[in-house]
Design a protein around this motif. Structure first.
Motif, PDB file in Angstrom:
ATOM      1  N   TYR A  43       0.966  -1.389  -0.020  1.00 31.02           N
ATOM      2  CA  TYR A  43       0.088  -0.040  -0.074  1.00 31.02           C
ATOM      3  C   TYR A  43       0.872   1.164   0.080  1.00 31.02           C
ATOM      4  N   ARG A  44       0.270   2.425  -0.548  1.00 29.48           N
ATOM      5  CA  ARG A  44       0.731   3.535  -0.314  1.00 29.48           C
ATOM      6  C   ARG A  44       0.758   3.916   1.394  1.00 29.48           C
ATOM      7  N   ILE A  47      -2.076   6.072   3.027  1.00 29.95           N
ATOM      8  CA  ILE A  47      -3.338   5.491   2.755  1.00 29.95           C
ATOM      9  C   ILE A  47      -3.708   4.369   3.635  1.00 29.95           C
ATOM     10  N   VAL A  51      -6.482   4.075   6.741  1.00 28.91           N
ATOM     11  CA  VAL A  51      -7.569   2.735   6.862  1.00 28.91           C
ATOM     12  C   VAL A  51      -7.294   2.234   8.339  1.00 28.91           C
ATOM     13  N   GLU A  54      -8.964   4.863  10.839  1.00 27.50           N
ATOM     14  CA  GLU A  54     -10.373   4.608  10.608  1.00 27.50           C
ATOM     15  C   GLU A  54     -11.100   3.244  11.214  1.00 27.50           C
TER      16      GLU A  54
ATOM     17  N   GLU B  67      -5.926  -9.729  -5.045  1.00 29.50           N
ATOM     18  CA  GLU B  67      -6.886  -9.973  -4.036  1.00 29.50           C
ATOM     19  C   GLU B  67      -7.849 -11.096  -4.314  1.00 29.50           C
ATOM     20  N   LEU B 100     -13.419   3.407   0.775  1.00 32.64           N
ATOM     21  CA  LEU B 100     -11.896   3.221   0.214  1.00 32.64           C
ATOM     22  C   LEU B 100     -11.432   1.871   0.444  1.00 32.64           C
ATOM     23  N   ALA B 101     -11.884   1.341   1.804  1.00 34.33           N
ATOM     24  CA  ALA B 101     -11.268  -0.071   1.782  1.00 34.33           C
ATOM     25  C   ALA B 101     -12.669  -0.818   2.470  1.00 34.33           C
ATOM     26  N   GLN B 114     -10.010  -7.047   3.929  1.00 39.46           N
ATOM     27  CA  GLN B 114     -10.385  -5.971   3.692  1.00 39.46           C
ATOM     28  C   GLN B 114      -9.326  -5.287   2.613  1.00 39.46           C
ATOM     29  N   VAL B 116      -7.793  -2.568   0.407  1.00 40.33           N
ATOM     30  CA  VAL B 116      -7.420  -1.033   0.215  1.00 40.33           C
ATOM     31  C   VAL B 116      -7.499  -0.802  -0.881  1.00 40.33           C
ATOM     32  N   ASN B 118      -6.936   1.360  -4.776  1.00 38.65           N
ATOM     33  CA  ASN B 118      -6.169   2.496  -5.381  1.00 38.65           C
ATOM     34  C   ASN B 118      -7.537   3.291  -6.175  1.00 38.65           C
ATOM     35  N   VAL B 124     -11.995   7.030   3.139  1.00 37.45           N
ATOM     36  CA  VAL B 124     -12.566   6.446   4.441  1.00 37.45           C
ATOM     37  C   VAL B 124     -13.457   7.315   5.068  1.00 37.45           C
TER      38      VAL B 124
END
Lengths: 82, 140
Positions: A43-44, A47, A51, A54, B67, B100-101, B114, B116, B118, B124
């Motif tokens: 992942y970046r 970001i 997550v 959150e 995924e 987003l996720a 989950q 994530v 791009n 979020v």
């Protein structure tokens, strides 16, 4: 932190099966290619951090969910959707 | 067994202890778009979920091949279920949804992740549509 100097087109190998390639460098921007097995998620960082934060913030109790349930019955009775 | 209510997140959930991998999906009420995801290993860990398509009809994303592979998806439409986490900790009127996720579930094997995305369209915290109108005052 391990610090290595690399040039455009060169790569790094991490462990047995992760390869990081420096594809392009333009000014302050670096394009990085990553080859990794599917179980390794990439992942970046900012970001992924968003997550993480959150998820921690959204942790809920069943009691909170039960209050939503009452609200949900209002929602669904007014507009049934599939 | 056609469908399972118990799901395993082999990679865990970002921000939670990595050992918390087993969860039960509980429908809050028949026909309700709200669900509760309860950790089977820690009673204090749970999330309110929605079916995002009930609230965001335009919601769409590409599931990355890796995924899909990790989830063991072979027949996508039949095996997949998508949920998004609701953050209602600031009150129901201010509830937001993490688009987003999303949580992507293989309903046949019970494997879940989950994911994530791009995708710059999503964040979020999207306001949960309809909550400001339908949520009742009091109770908090």
């Amino acid at each position: 932190m391990l610090v290595l100097t690399r040039k455009k087109g060169q790569s790094l190998t991490i462990g047995c099966n992760i390869r990081v390639v420096l594809l392009d460098i333009t000014g302050e921007t670096v394009r990085v290619g990553i080859e990794a097995p599917p179980e390794v998620v990439v992942y970046r960082s900012e970001i992924y951090q968003a997550v993480r934060d959150e998820n921690k913030s959204a942790l809920a109790s069943r009691e909170m969910a039960a209050r939503l349930k009452d609200m949900a019955s209002l929602e669904t009775s007014s507009e049934p959707k599939e | 067994m056609p469908k399972t209510n118990t799901f395993t997140f082999p990679a865990g959930l970002p921000g939670l202890p990595g050992e918390l991998t087993r969860f039960e999906l509980i429908a809050l009420a028949p026909g309700s778009p709200f669900y509760f995801l309860q950790s089977l290993q820690d009673d204090n860990i749970g999330f309110i979920l929605i079916n995002p398509f009930d609230f965001f009809p335009e919601y769409e994303f590409d599931l990355p091949d890796e995924e899909s592979e990790a989830l063991g998806i072979k027949e996508p439409p039949k095996e997949l279920a998508i949920f998004c986490i609701v953050n209602a900790t600031r009150g129901l009127k201010n509830a937001t949804v993490n688009l987003l996720a999303p949580l992507v579930l293989n309903t046949v094997t019970g494997t879940a992740r989950q994911v994530v995305l791009n995708d710059r369209r999503y964040t979020v915290r999207h306001p949960l549509p309809g909550t400001a109108n339908t949520a009742t005052e009091g109770g908090r």
